[in-house]
Design a protein around this motif. Sequence first.
Motif, PDB file in Angstrom:
ATOM      1  N   GLU A 283      51.697  14.418  45.180  1.00 56.15           N
ATOM      2  CA  GLU A 283      52.874  13.915  45.673  1.00 56.15           C
ATOM      3  C   GLU A 283      53.821  14.741  45.659  1.00 56.15           C
ATOM      4  OE1 GLU A 283      53.185  10.877  47.400  1.00 56.15           O
ATOM      5  OE2 GLU A 283      50.918  11.061  47.317  1.00 56.15           O
TER       6      GLU A 283
ATOM      7  N   GLU B 252      60.993  11.108  45.988  1.00 53.62           N
ATOM      8  CA  GLU B 252      60.150  10.165  45.459  1.00 53.62           C
ATOM      9  C   GLU B 252      58.888  10.511  45.351  1.00 53.62           C
ATOM     10  OE1 GLU B 252      61.646   8.336  43.619  1.00 53.62           O
ATOM     11  OE2 GLU B 252      63.473   8.823  44.399  1.00 53.62           O
ATOM     12  N   LEU B 253      57.920   9.737  44.508  1.00 56.61           N
ATOM     13  CA  LEU B 253      56.393  10.246  44.775  1.00 56.61           C
ATOM     14  C   LEU B 253      56.108   9.133  45.602  1.00 56.61           C
ATOM     15  CD1 LEU B 253      56.279  10.892  40.999  1.00 56.61           C
ATOM     16  CD2 LEU B 253      55.883  12.442  42.998  1.00 56.61           C
TER      17      LEU B 253
ATOM     18  N   ARG C 258      64.222   6.493  37.108  1.00 57.97           N
ATOM     19  CA  ARG C 258      62.939   7.082  36.482  1.00 57.97           C
ATOM     20  C   ARG C 258      63.346   8.308  35.581  1.00 57.97           C
ATOM     21  NH1 ARG C 258      59.900  10.066  41.355  1.00 57.97           N
ATOM     22  NH2 ARG C 258      61.691  11.581  40.945  1.00 57.97           N
TER      23      ARG C 258
ATOM     24  N   ARG D 137      66.270   4.815  46.876  1.00 54.68           N
ATOM     25  CA  ARG D 137      65.538   5.936  46.318  1.00 54.68           C
ATOM     26  C   ARG D 137      66.187   6.661  45.111  1.00 54.68           C
ATOM     27  NH1 ARG D 137      61.896   8.823  50.408  1.00 54.68           N
ATOM     28  NH2 ARG D 137      61.181   7.065  51.595  1.00 54.68           N
TER      29      ARG D 137
ATOM     30  N   ALA E 123      57.205   3.788  46.848  1.00 54.87           N
ATOM     31  CA  ALA E 123      58.153   4.491  46.905  1.00 54.87           C
ATOM     32  C   ALA E 123      58.779   4.939  48.230  1.00 54.87           C
ATOM     33  CB  ALA E 123      58.585   5.446  45.781  1.00 54.87           C
TER      34      ALA E 123
ATOM     35  N   GLU F 151      65.670   7.091  41.385  1.00 50.75           N
ATOM     36  CA  GLU F 151      65.316   8.418  40.786  1.00 50.75           C
ATOM     37  C   GLU F 151      66.219   8.298  39.594  1.00 50.75           C
ATOM     38  OE1 GLU F 151      66.531  11.669  43.474  1.00 50.75           O
ATOM     39  OE2 GLU F 151      65.163  12.824  42.380  1.00 50.75           O
TER      40      GLU F 151
ATOM     41  N   ALA G  61      50.956  12.159  40.897  1.00 49.91           N
ATOM     42  CA  ALA G  61      52.186  12.871  40.888  1.00 49.91           C
ATOM     43  C   ALA G  61      52.248  14.228  41.293  1.00 49.91           C
ATOM     44  CB  ALA G  61      53.081  12.462  39.551  1.00 49.91           C
TER      45      ALA G  61
ATOM     46  N   ASN H 198      56.059   5.147  39.472  1.00 52.73           N
ATOM     47  CA  ASN H 198      56.960   6.166  39.555  1.00 52.73           C
ATOM     48  C   ASN H 198      57.361   6.149  38.199  1.00 52.73           C
ATOM     49  OD1 ASN H 198      58.356   8.145  41.773  1.00 52.73           O
ATOM     50  ND2 ASN H 198      57.250   6.465  42.652  1.00 52.73           N
TER      51      ASN H 198
END
Lengths: 258, 420
Positions: free
Chosen positions: B256, A92-93, A169, A162, A154, A166, B253, A101
């Motif tokens: 991260e 995850e970010l 996403r 998560r 996240a 994911e 992003a 995300n």
Amino acid sequence: MTEGVPLRVDGLRMEFGGITAVDGTSFVVEEGTLTGLIGPNGAGKSTTFNCITGVYTPTAGHVYFGGEDITGLAPHQIARRGLVRTFQIARELEEMTVFENMMLAPQGQRGESLLASVVPGLRDAVIEEERELRTAVWETLEFFEIDHLAHEYAGNLSGGQRKLLELARALMTDPDLLLLDEPLAGVNPTLENKLLERIHALRAEGYTFLLVEHDMEVIMENCAHVIVMHQGRVLAEGAPAAIREDAAVIDAYLGEPV
Amino acid sequence: MSQTVTGAVTAAVRDLVDDSDLRMIGLTMGGVYLVATLLAIAAGYDVGGIVNTLRAITVFAAGYGMLVLALNLHWGYTGLFNIGVAGFMAIGTYVTAILSAPPELSPGAGLGLPIPIAVLGGMLAAAIAGVLTALPALKMRADYLAIVTVALSEIIRLSIKSQTLAEVSVAGVTVGTGGGRGISYPAPSDAASWLIELVPGGTLLYPAGAAVGIARPVVTGLVYMLILVAFTAAFYWLLVQIGQSPFGRVLKAIREDELVASALGKDTRIFKLKVFAVGCALMGLGGYLWLGRSGFVNDLSFRPDITFFVFVALIIGGAGSNTGSVLGGIIFSGVLFYLPQFISQNFVRAARAPDTFVEALSGDLAGYLVANISALRFVAIGVLLVWLMQRRPEGILGHRIEAAAAIDLRGGRPEGPEDD
């Protein structure tokens, strides 16, 4: 969904120094199927995954997606073609919210251009597109039942949440084929069922899945087609019932009945 | 017509006052002003002196604000560990200086181009330098980028100082950095008196200032201060636009987890190069407007210290937050840097201080601290950093959710409560 987008791996070979992790693997993932890829630890599953998705450039062999040779393309180029992966350990970010995300994923957003983000006249179109995306994100979050977590970081989610995020996403990229690397690892049974339910629902909608799993039972129960890898090669493939009785497979799994 | 204009202005002002971030910045600045005013009064300054002190603090804060914002784009948003801020500032400043300096001006030699063109040239040069640095380094891990940038910034500084580049003739045109003697060029701060002449009735500022005891140079200084503040506001606006956009989302992003960003189809290298170019251009502009404001610079302005100070300010304010960047700039430049220096310049002779720390411990500790405040502030900065790293590594505003989107993500839910 575009027509004819199966994944074809042809004679894939990956060497790291003197070690051959993948040694001439070939298989096909048919459109609209849920195909399972299993094998003991060190069989080369994850390396195969990384070769397909462009993280590694294979030493030899080819990967075709929708008829196009995608061998050696960069990860982002492969993702843009509609072949999108998730990671074994959910990545995850963390310092981004669940919603951020999700908003990140869609391809070719207007506002990904620096100029469009900054120039006042052009920014209006960006805002318009953001509104459309926001609606789509809400729908997807609801489908995965994580909408109540929308504005959490996240990084604050549980392991199972998560995994859901994911997958959600990855779905936001509007892929044709999803490569899921152990999507159920570390997920509790309730969430596991929820995830599998979603995967089956999406498959029924026409998405294609290639699932790497460590857990044999999950693969056997959920996949129509199973590929077994061992020592970098495809040991057997076919319907779960046939795989269960395959002598070579039983042997590879150290005589365990599968 | 005038009513709509008045309405729009009123609305804009109301927005500004209601904006909690702006209030935060205003209150912090106000606090620094208050302390500075009290200190200046205590030191026996008259009105002109007090105003000049506040002006100097504001110039300092605006200068830091610009640089911290530019660094925030690199480090805060994208996680690019650029510790060559001084080098990019130097390129921006020197190229602008060389382009704008009249050929006959000595030391150094220039092309005498109009200042706006020179400024654009300086920013472009800093951006190109940034891209050239980033191209090989971005393939590597973050720590290597840090090494490359800090090395480059020293190479730039030493090249500027080098006698070889002091005067170079290219195709009959002589240009140069002036070497160790520095370079003179039309001062950016002259823009203030030019602006005062340009605006109708602007020259009335001089007698108005004189009436309350503010000398003519302080009046132009105040106008230049406002120009700097306007540029800082423009930097802030630009950074907010970038941050609150899909572009900014990709930057976050990358910070991260770059692999995730590329697995989602983002060409991360292009994003990083663009960000490097923009951030370096802003650093170059900030360097010229702030450190180069008097129309003379030499290599000493661009020692690596300034890079680290900008970093400290960003860490205090909170990497990733633009408002935090400005706050960090104000707190670092005002509280940690300017005020201690002010105290040491104005109060030290008054205090009869012990000579050593040991003596101070058994006697006048306060006197010792005041007498050595200028040196001790670096100790204080170090202690503050250690404390921050342990207690609040995210800085003042670093952990606040500042969603990277062009719209409010909390709204727009289908069948949900509409609060967009």
